[in-house]
Design a protein around this motif. Structure first.
Motif, PDB file in Angstrom:
ATOM      1  N   LEU A   1       0.824  -1.210   0.000  1.00 23.34           N
ATOM      2  CA  LEU A   1       0.000   0.000   0.000  1.00 23.34           C
ATOM      3  C   LEU A   1       0.858   1.260   0.000  1.00 23.34           C
ATOM      4  O   LEU A   1       0.566   2.223  -0.703  1.00 23.34           O
ATOM      5  N   ASP A   2       1.940   1.247   0.796  1.00 22.73           N
ATOM      6  CA  ASP A   2       2.852   2.395   0.802  1.00 22.73           C
ATOM      7  C   ASP A   2       3.455   2.611  -0.580  1.00 22.73           C
ATOM      8  O   ASP A   2       3.596   3.748  -1.031  1.00 22.73           O
ATOM      9  N   ALA A   3       3.822   1.537  -1.262  1.00 20.58           N
ATOM     10  CA  ALA A   3       4.411   1.646  -2.604  1.00 20.58           C
ATOM     11  C   ALA A   3       3.409   2.237  -3.594  1.00 20.58           C
ATOM     12  O   ALA A   3       3.756   3.101  -4.407  1.00 20.58           O
ATOM     13  N   MET A   4       2.168   1.791  -3.526  1.00 21.08           N
ATOM     14  CA  MET A   4       1.147   2.298  -4.437  1.00 21.08           C
ATOM     15  C   MET A   4       0.888   3.792  -4.183  1.00 21.08           C
ATOM     16  O   MET A   4       0.799   4.581  -5.124  1.00 21.08           O
ATOM     17  N   VAL A   5       0.816   4.179  -2.927  1.00 20.82           N
ATOM     18  CA  VAL A   5       0.586   5.584  -2.596  1.00 20.82           C
ATOM     19  C   VAL A   5       1.820   6.424  -2.931  1.00 20.82           C
ATOM     20  O   VAL A   5       1.702   7.534  -3.446  1.00 20.82           O
ATOM     21  N   PHE A   6       3.017   5.882  -2.675  1.00 18.79           N
ATOM     22  CA  PHE A   6       4.244   6.606  -3.018  1.00 18.79           C
ATOM     23  C   PHE A   6       4.313   6.857  -4.523  1.00 18.79           C
ATOM     24  O   PHE A   6       4.637   7.964  -4.963  1.00 18.79           O
ATOM     25  N   ALA A   7       4.004   5.853  -5.320  1.00 17.77           N
ATOM     26  CA  ALA A   7       4.017   6.036  -6.776  1.00 17.77           C
ATOM     27  C   ALA A   7       3.018   7.109  -7.198  1.00 17.77           C
ATOM     28  O   ALA A   7       3.312   7.935  -8.057  1.00 17.77           O
ATOM     29  N   SER A   8       1.862   7.113  -6.578  1.00 17.22           N
ATOM     30  CA  SER A   8       0.798   8.040  -6.978  1.00 17.22           C
ATOM     31  C   SER A   8       0.965   9.449  -6.424  1.00 17.22           C
ATOM     32  O   SER A   8       0.644  10.421  -7.103  1.00 17.22           O
ATOM     33  N   TYR A   9       1.455   9.555  -5.183  1.00 16.93           N
ATOM     34  CA  TYR A   9       1.441  10.849  -4.504  1.00 16.93           C
ATOM     35  C   TYR A   9       2.792  11.309  -3.955  1.00 16.93           C
ATOM     36  O   TYR A   9       2.890  12.374  -3.352  1.00 16.93           O
ATOM     37  N   GLY A  10       3.827  10.496  -4.112  1.00 15.81           N
ATOM     38  CA  GLY A  10       5.157  10.913  -3.692  1.00 15.81           C
ATOM     39  C   GLY A  10       5.430  10.808  -2.215  1.00 15.81           C
ATOM     40  O   GLY A  10       6.417  11.338  -1.718  1.00 15.81           O
ATOM     41  N   LYS A  11       4.546  10.124  -1.496  1.00 15.88           N
ATOM     42  CA  LYS A  11       4.737   9.918  -0.059  1.00 15.88           C
ATOM     43  C   LYS A  11       4.070   8.609   0.329  1.00 15.88           C
ATOM     44  O   LYS A  11       3.151   8.150  -0.351  1.00 15.88           O
ATOM     45  N   PRO A  12       4.536   7.984   1.404  1.00 14.83           N
ATOM     46  CA  PRO A  12       3.918   6.727   1.822  1.00 14.83           C
ATOM     47  C   PRO A  12       2.561   6.961   2.489  1.00 14.83           C
ATOM     48  O   PRO A  12       2.242   8.075   2.899  1.00 14.83           O
ATOM     49  N   LEU A  13       1.800   5.903   2.582  1.00 11.18           N
ATOM     50  CA  LEU A  13       0.495   5.972   3.237  1.00 11.18           C
ATOM     51  C   LEU A  13       0.648   6.149   4.746  1.00 11.18           C
ATOM     52  O   LEU A  13      -0.028   6.957   5.359  1.00 11.18           O
ATOM     53  N   ARG A  14       1.563   5.376   5.329  1.00 12.64           N
ATOM     54  CA  ARG A  14       1.769   5.441   6.776  1.00 12.64           C
ATOM     55  C   ARG A  14       2.516   6.715   7.162  1.00 12.64           C
ATOM     56  O   ARG A  14       3.117   7.375   6.335  1.00 12.64           O
ATOM     57  N   LYS A  15       2.496   7.019   8.435  1.00 14.45           N
ATOM     58  CA  LYS A  15       3.150   8.220   8.958  1.00 14.45           C
ATOM     59  C   LYS A  15       4.646   7.969   9.127  1.00 14.45           C
ATOM     60  O   LYS A  15       5.162   7.913  10.239  1.00 14.45           O
ATOM     61  N   ILE A  16       5.329   7.793   8.007  1.00 13.84           N
ATOM     62  CA  ILE A  16       6.777   7.706   7.998  1.00 13.84           C
ATOM     63  C   ILE A  16       7.281   8.721   6.983  1.00 13.84           C
ATOM     64  O   ILE A  16       6.556   9.067   6.046  1.00 13.84           O
TER      65      ILE A  16
END
Length: 133
Positions: A45-60
């Motif tokens: 999920l973090d990878a998918m969000v990072f690809a889409s929005y440039g940041k991870p989903l989790r608070k890191i």
């Protein structure tokens, strides 16, 4: 708008190493993400969000998603279609990469990274980070 997720590939992302992790998302009409604790569901999920929005989903923070053993070469490729038009977004850290491909052709980044991101959110994904999450 019809958003069809196809696949995601990533390497040197969080705990994954130099070998590509590839997850096919379009084998059926519904995809469930299940697995043991520590099995990579949140990393996916973090990878998918990072690809889409440039940041991870989790608070890191962004530097924390780089694999600590390899300390670079973090790369994520996200393949999807919008209204049957294929796209691929490639993002990386160490080196920094942000590319958007439409029908296999790189969409030139003529302005700032912020404007390129705005184009992705407004004209392609048609949703921002808050709406997505």
């Amino acid at each position: 708008m019809y958003l069809h997720l196809e696949k995601i590939r990533y390497k040197n992302f969080l705990s994954t190493g130099e070998m590509w992790v590839e997850i096919q998302l379009d084998r059926s009409t519904i995809t469930a993400v299940v697995g043991d604790n520590g099995g990579g569901k949140s990393s996916f999920l973090d990878a998918m969000v990072f690809a889409s929005y440039g940041k991870p989903l989790r608070k890191i923070n962004k530097p924390q998603i780089v694999n600590v053993r390899n300390n670079g070469g973090t790369l994520v490729e996200f393949y999807f279609k919008v209204d049957d038009k294929p796209y691929m977004v490639r993002r990386g850290i160490k080196p920094d990469i942000f590319e958007i491909y439409e029908n296999g052709i790189l969409i030139p980044q003529t302005a700032s990274t912020r404007d390129y991101q705005q184009h992705l959110e407004s004209n392609i994904l048609r949703m921002n980070f808050v709406t997505f999450t």
